[in-house]
Write an enzyme that holds these catalytic residues in place. Sequence first.
Site, short mmCIF file in Angstrom:
data_model
loop_
_atom_site.label_atom_id
_atom_site.label_comp_id
_atom_site.label_asym_id
_atom_site.label_seq_id
_atom_site.Cartn_x
_atom_site.Cartn_y
_atom_site.Cartn_z
N HIS A 48 0.82 -1.21 0.00
CA HIS A 48 0.00 0.00 0.00
C HIS A 48 0.86 1.27 0.00
O HIS A 48 0.34 2.36 -0.24
CB HIS A 48 -0.91 -0.02 1.22
CG HIS A 48 -2.29 0.51 1.00
ND1 HIS A 48 -2.91 0.55 -0.24
CD2 HIS A 48 -3.19 1.03 1.87
CE1 HIS A 48 -4.12 1.07 -0.11
NE2 HIS A 48 -4.31 1.37 1.16
N ASN A 90 -6.76 6.79 3.52
CA ASN A 90 -8.16 7.07 3.24
C ASN A 90 -8.55 8.53 3.42
O ASN A 90 -9.67 8.92 3.08
CB ASN A 90 -9.07 6.18 4.08
CG ASN A 90 -8.91 4.72 3.73
OD1 ASN A 90 -8.24 4.36 2.77
ND2 ASN A 90 -9.52 3.86 4.50
N ASP A 140 -0.84 2.62 -5.29
CA ASP A 140 -0.80 1.20 -5.61
C ASP A 140 -2.09 0.81 -6.32
O ASP A 140 -3.09 1.52 -6.23
CB ASP A 140 -0.65 0.38 -4.32
CG ASP A 140 -1.81 0.58 -3.37
OD1 ASP A 140 -2.60 -0.36 -3.20
OD2 ASP A 140 -1.95 1.68 -2.79
N ASN A 156 -9.36 3.81 -2.12
CA ASN A 156 -9.92 4.75 -1.15
C ASN A 156 -9.15 6.07 -1.08
O ASN A 156 -9.74 7.12 -0.87
CB ASN A 156 -9.99 4.12 0.24
CG ASN A 156 -11.01 3.01 0.31
OD1 ASN A 156 -11.99 2.99 -0.44
ND2 ASN A 156 -10.80 2.06 1.20
#
Length: 189
Positions: A20, A66, A91, A112
């Site tokens: 991530h 997020n 990513d 997100n």
Amino acid sequence: MNYLIVGLGNIGVEYENTRHNMGFMILDAFAKASNVIFENGRYGSTATISHKGQKFILLKPSTYMNLSGKAVRYWVNKLKIPLENLLVISDDLNIPFGTLRLRKNGSAGGHNGLTNITEMLGTQEYARMRVGIGNDFNRGGQVNFVLGELSSEEQEEMKSICERAVNGIKTFALAGPDKAMNIVNTKVK
């Protein structure tokens, strides 16, 4: 001309080497190759690189993935960056590991961080470079995969991935997004 290059990731040592954090890894490689260091600031860490008359402001948001839009909106407004000079690196589990995809705009594709940036900017009209992490996980294992550490084989490939991504970032600023897409979106053997 100023360019804001945002690498998405999560802060903290527990996330450092996870899939991530591809955006953070690429910006770290760019900064290291340019002998600059990140400084902590509002909503993130920044580093500034001058290259062939262009200024790259690298941003690693500290808002967690997020909520990345809060940091992006703040820095776009603070630096008065036109949206055509914004590039967000994230990513993407929908493309094979190490594959890069640059687009001038588009949907968040279920990411997100990109969703929050789009909401906070009020538009999808900003460039994004997606870095493939693949999707080698069992049903229901998406979160653990995305937040999992890179395998030793993936770590070996990161130098090449970062070099290609940094080349794409430079081309984006120096020759425009179309030329950068021609370079970045080619298949790697």
